[in-house]
Design a protein around this motif. Structure first.
Motif, PDB file in Angstrom:
ATOM      1  N   ASP A   1       0.822  -1.204   0.000  1.00  0.00           N
ATOM      2  CA  ASP A   1       0.000   0.000   0.000  1.00  0.00           C
ATOM      3  C   ASP A   1       0.863   1.265   0.000  1.00  0.00           C
ATOM      4  O   ASP A   1       0.427   2.333   0.376  1.00  0.00           O
ATOM      5  CB  ASP A   1      -0.939  -0.001   1.217  1.00  0.00           C
ATOM      6  CG  ASP A   1      -0.163  -0.041   2.533  1.00  0.00           C
ATOM      7  OD1 ASP A   1      -0.782   0.181   3.579  1.00  0.00           O
ATOM      8  OD2 ASP A   1       1.058  -0.292   2.508  1.00  0.00           O
ATOM      9  N   THR A   2       2.151   1.098  -0.415  1.00  0.00           N
ATOM     10  CA  THR A   2       3.073   2.232  -0.435  1.00  0.00           C
ATOM     11  C   THR A   2       2.570   3.289  -1.393  1.00  0.00           C
ATOM     12  O   THR A   2       2.156   2.980  -2.517  1.00  0.00           O
ATOM     13  CB  THR A   2       4.464   1.753  -0.884  1.00  0.00           C
ATOM     14  OG1 THR A   2       4.880   0.708  -0.028  1.00  0.00           O
ATOM     15  CG2 THR A   2       5.467   2.884  -0.820  1.00  0.00           C
ATOM     16  N   ALA A   3       2.620   4.569  -0.985  1.00  0.00           N
ATOM     17  CA  ALA A   3       2.082   5.640  -1.809  1.00  0.00           C
ATOM     18  C   ALA A   3       3.064   6.017  -2.922  1.00  0.00           C
ATOM     19  O   ALA A   3       2.694   6.037  -4.087  1.00  0.00           O
ATOM     20  CB  ALA A   3       1.768   6.838  -0.935  1.00  0.00           C
ATOM     21  N   VAL A   4       4.286   6.354  -2.545  1.00  0.00           N
ATOM     22  CA  VAL A   4       5.332   6.689  -3.502  1.00  0.00           C
ATOM     23  C   VAL A   4       6.490   5.738  -3.236  1.00  0.00           C
ATOM     24  O   VAL A   4       7.020   5.721  -2.123  1.00  0.00           O
ATOM     25  CB  VAL A   4       5.811   8.152  -3.366  1.00  0.00           C
ATOM     26  CG1 VAL A   4       6.845   8.468  -4.453  1.00  0.00           C
ATOM     27  CG2 VAL A   4       4.630   9.113  -3.445  1.00  0.00           C
ATOM     28  N   SER A   5       6.841   4.953  -4.221  1.00  0.00           N
ATOM     29  CA  SER A   5       7.910   3.981  -4.021  1.00  0.00           C
ATOM     30  C   SER A   5       9.043   4.241  -5.007  1.00  0.00           C
ATOM     31  O   SER A   5       8.810   4.739  -6.124  1.00  0.00           O
ATOM     32  CB  SER A   5       7.380   2.556  -4.188  1.00  0.00           C
ATOM     33  OG  SER A   5       6.825   2.387  -5.478  1.00  0.00           O
ATOM     34  N   GLN A   6      10.246   3.909  -4.569  1.00  0.00           N
ATOM     35  CA  GLN A   6      11.429   4.097  -5.408  1.00  0.00           C
ATOM     36  C   GLN A   6      12.259   2.827  -5.367  1.00  0.00           C
ATOM     37  O   GLN A   6      12.357   2.178  -4.318  1.00  0.00           O
ATOM     38  CB  GLN A   6      12.327   5.227  -4.864  1.00  0.00           C
ATOM     39  CG  GLN A   6      11.719   6.589  -4.878  1.00  0.00           C
ATOM     40  CD  GLN A   6      12.641   7.641  -4.308  1.00  0.00           C
ATOM     41  OE1 GLN A   6      12.221   8.450  -3.482  1.00  0.00           O
ATOM     42  NE2 GLN A   6      13.894   7.684  -4.735  1.00  0.00           N
ATOM     43  N   THR A   7      12.888   2.522  -6.480  1.00  0.00           N
ATOM     44  CA  THR A   7      13.847   1.422  -6.523  1.00  0.00           C
ATOM     45  C   THR A   7      15.044   1.832  -7.366  1.00  0.00           C
ATOM     46  O   THR A   7      14.898   2.511  -8.384  1.00  0.00           O
ATOM     47  CB  THR A   7      13.222   0.154  -7.137  1.00  0.00           C
ATOM     48  OG1 THR A   7      12.661   0.493  -8.413  1.00  0.00           O
ATOM     49  CG2 THR A   7      12.141  -0.418  -6.242  1.00  0.00           C
ATOM     50  N   PRO A   8      16.250   1.447  -6.937  1.00  0.00           N
ATOM     51  CA  PRO A   8      16.532   0.726  -5.698  1.00  0.00           C
ATOM     52  C   PRO A   8      16.588   1.674  -4.507  1.00  0.00           C
ATOM     53  O   PRO A   8      16.583   2.883  -4.677  1.00  0.00           O
ATOM     54  CB  PRO A   8      17.915   0.135  -5.991  1.00  0.00           C
ATOM     55  CG  PRO A   8      18.568   1.151  -6.875  1.00  0.00           C
ATOM     56  CD  PRO A   8      17.462   1.708  -7.743  1.00  0.00           C
ATOM     57  N   LYS A   9      16.690   1.108  -3.326  1.00  0.00           N
ATOM     58  CA  LYS A   9      16.822   1.930  -2.122  1.00  0.00           C
ATOM     59  C   LYS A   9      18.272   2.380  -1.965  1.00  0.00           C
ATOM     60  O   LYS A   9      18.540   3.490  -1.504  1.00  0.00           O
ATOM     61  CB  LYS A   9      16.402   1.111  -0.913  1.00  0.00           C
ATOM     62  CG  LYS A   9      16.114   1.953   0.306  1.00  0.00           C
ATOM     63  CD  LYS A   9      15.436   1.119   1.378  1.00  0.00           C
ATOM     64  CE  LYS A   9      15.132   1.983   2.589  1.00  0.00           C
ATOM     65  NZ  LYS A   9      14.466   1.210   3.656  1.00  0.00           N
ATOM     66  N   TYR A  10      19.199   1.517  -2.325  1.00  0.00           N
ATOM     67  CA  TYR A  10      20.622   1.836  -2.264  1.00  0.00           C
ATOM     68  C   TYR A  10      21.253   1.503  -3.605  1.00  0.00           C
ATOM     69  O   TYR A  10      20.877   0.513  -4.242  1.00  0.00           O
ATOM     70  CB  TYR A  10      21.336   1.016  -1.176  1.00  0.00           C
ATOM     71  CG  TYR A  10      20.822   1.262   0.215  1.00  0.00           C
ATOM     72  CD1 TYR A  10      19.871   0.419   0.777  1.00  0.00           C
ATOM     73  CD2 TYR A  10      21.298   2.328   0.972  1.00  0.00           C
ATOM     74  CE1 TYR A  10      19.388   0.648   2.061  1.00  0.00           C
ATOM     75  CE2 TYR A  10      20.824   2.562   2.256  1.00  0.00           C
ATOM     76  CZ  TYR A  10      19.870   1.716   2.793  1.00  0.00           C
ATOM     77  OH  TYR A  10      19.399   1.947   4.059  1.00  0.00           O
ATOM     78  N   LEU A  11      22.203   2.316  -4.009  1.00  0.00           N
ATOM     79  CA  LEU A  11      22.876   2.096  -5.277  1.00  0.00           C
ATOM     80  C   LEU A  11      24.335   2.496  -5.115  1.00  0.00           C
ATOM     81  O   LEU A  11      24.636   3.667  -4.851  1.00  0.00           O
ATOM     82  CB  LEU A  11      22.200   2.936  -6.363  1.00  0.00           C
ATOM     83  CG  LEU A  11      22.627   2.777  -7.815  1.00  0.00           C
ATOM     84  CD1 LEU A  11      22.619   1.322  -8.242  1.00  0.00           C
ATOM     85  CD2 LEU A  11      21.699   3.594  -8.715  1.00  0.00           C
ATOM     86  N   VAL A  12      25.232   1.531  -5.243  1.00  0.00           N
ATOM     87  CA  VAL A  12      26.664   1.792  -5.164  1.00  0.00           C
ATOM     88  C   VAL A  12      27.251   1.414  -6.510  1.00  0.00           C
ATOM     89  O   VAL A  12      27.034   0.304  -7.000  1.00  0.00           O
ATOM     90  CB  VAL A  12      27.332   0.965  -4.047  1.00  0.00           C
ATOM     91  CG1 VAL A  12      28.828   1.293  -3.973  1.00  0.00           C
ATOM     92  CG2 VAL A  12      26.665   1.232  -2.706  1.00  0.00           C
ATOM     93  N   THR A  13      27.985   2.336  -7.107  1.00  0.00           N
ATOM     94  CA  THR A  13      28.464   2.106  -8.462  1.00  0.00           C
ATOM     95  C   THR A  13      29.773   2.838  -8.703  1.00  0.00           C
ATOM     96  O   THR A  13      30.185   3.694  -7.907  1.00  0.00           O
ATOM     97  CB  THR A  13      27.393   2.555  -9.478  1.00  0.00           C
ATOM     98  OG1 THR A  13      27.779   2.148 -10.790  1.00  0.00           O
ATOM     99  CG2 THR A  13      27.216   4.072  -9.455  1.00  0.00           C
ATOM    100  N   GLN A  14      30.427   2.501  -9.782  1.00  0.00           N
ATOM    101  CA  GLN A  14      31.702   3.111 -10.135  1.00  0.00           C
ATOM    102  C   GLN A  14      31.481   4.358 -10.990  1.00  0.00           C
ATOM    103  O   GLN A  14      30.485   4.467 -11.730  1.00  0.00           O
ATOM    104  CB  GLN A  14      32.547   2.123 -10.929  1.00  0.00           C
ATOM    105  CG  GLN A  14      32.882   0.843 -10.185  1.00  0.00           C
ATOM    106  CD  GLN A  14      33.949   1.051  -9.144  1.00  0.00           C
ATOM    107  OE1 GLN A  14      34.752   1.984  -9.229  1.00  0.00           O
ATOM    108  NE2 GLN A  14      33.977   0.199  -8.131  1.00  0.00           N
ATOM    109  N   MET A  15      32.421   5.278 -10.892  1.00  0.00           N
ATOM    110  CA  MET A  15      32.417   6.456 -11.782  1.00  0.00           C
ATOM    111  C   MET A  15      32.365   6.006 -13.225  1.00  0.00           C
ATOM    112  O   MET A  15      32.975   5.007 -13.601  1.00  0.00           O
ATOM    113  CB  MET A  15      33.746   7.218 -11.590  1.00  0.00           C
ATOM    114  CG  MET A  15      33.681   8.358 -10.634  1.00  0.00           C
ATOM    115  SD  MET A  15      35.045   9.510 -10.821  1.00  0.00           S
ATOM    116  CE  MET A  15      36.448   8.462 -10.953  1.00  0.00           C
ATOM    117  N   GLY A  16      31.615   6.763 -14.001  1.00  0.00           N
ATOM    118  CA  GLY A  16      31.545   6.482 -15.435  1.00  0.00           C
ATOM    119  C   GLY A  16      30.410   5.562 -15.833  1.00  0.00           C
ATOM    120  O   GLY A  16      30.052   5.489 -17.023  1.00  0.00           O
TER     121      GLY A  16
END
Lengths: 111, 111
Positions: A1-16
């Motif tokens: 029943d989430t109103a506004v949801s986002q994915t992913p919650k965490y994002l770790v990535t390399q430059m570029g």
């Protein structure tokens, strides 16, 4: 029943790298937004879409491209990620000019 | 000069205390004003709108002084659960729904 949801919650990535963040709202709102909250906690508008049309486009590098496939979704694609892109990205939605409701945020860390 | 300025705090107060936060904004054409609350690592949530005549919602009172471009939030009988960051938010005009956020004032209520 989430109103506004986002994915992913965490994002770790390399430059570029290129990455996308997705946002969905089930509130029936016609306007959606992307905000960036940096390490100093300032929350700044990046983009706003009303009925799938871009209405606010603040000074944001063109490496950032929002896409709204329908009124309930607003995705954010980021090309060639840089260290300075590390932040928390919040999606929000509202009826036009009414109270904005925020998603839980996506914590992006660029290494 | 930042568009919306707040004292970052932290304000450390005992339970039951009364605490007041202030905020100044630079755009005299601003039309709408709000206080949002943001808990640690969470999204901002609307606490209350601020009306020209001042308004109250339980223990919370908001005031607006258009001449001085100044907004305040008063919290009476502070609770531990009031500990959060309080964001002063201004909407420059009614032509769009772009919100300008202050950097927030951190409140810590101690037992």
């Amino acid at each position: 029943d989430t109103a506004v949801s986002q994915t992913p919650k965490y994002l770790v990535t390399q430059m570029g790298n290129d990455k996308s963040i997705k946002c969905e709202q089930n509130l029936g709102h016609d306007t959606m937004y992307w905000y960036k909250q940096d390490s100093k906690k300032f929350l700044k508008i990046m983009f706003s879409y009303n009925n799938k049309e871009l209405i606010i486009n603040e000074t944001v590098p063109n490496r950032f491209s929002p896409k709204s496939p329908d009124k309930a979704h607003l995705n954010l694609h980021i090309n060639s990620l840089e260290l300075g892109d590390s932040a928390v990205y919040f999606c929000a939605s509202s009826h036009y000019q009414e109270t904005q409701y925020f998603g839980p945020g996506t914590r992006l860390l660029v290494l | 000069r930042k568009e919306v300025e707040q004292d970052p705090g932290p304000f450390n107060v005992p339970e039951g205390a009364t605490v007041a936060f202030n905020c100044t904004y630079s755009n005299s054409a601003s039309q709408s004003f709000f206080w949002y609350r943001q808990d640690c690592r969470k999204e901002p949530k609307l606490l209350m709108s601020v009306y020209s005549s001042g308004n109250e919602d339980g223990r919370f009172t908001a005031q607006l002084n258009r001449a001085s471009q100044y907004i305040s939030l008063l919290i009476r009988d502070s609770k531990l659960s009031d500990s959060a960051t309080y964001l002063c938010v201004v909407r420059p005009d009614n032509a769009g729904n772009m919100l300008t956020f202050g950097g927030g004032t951190r409140l810590m209520v101690k037992p």
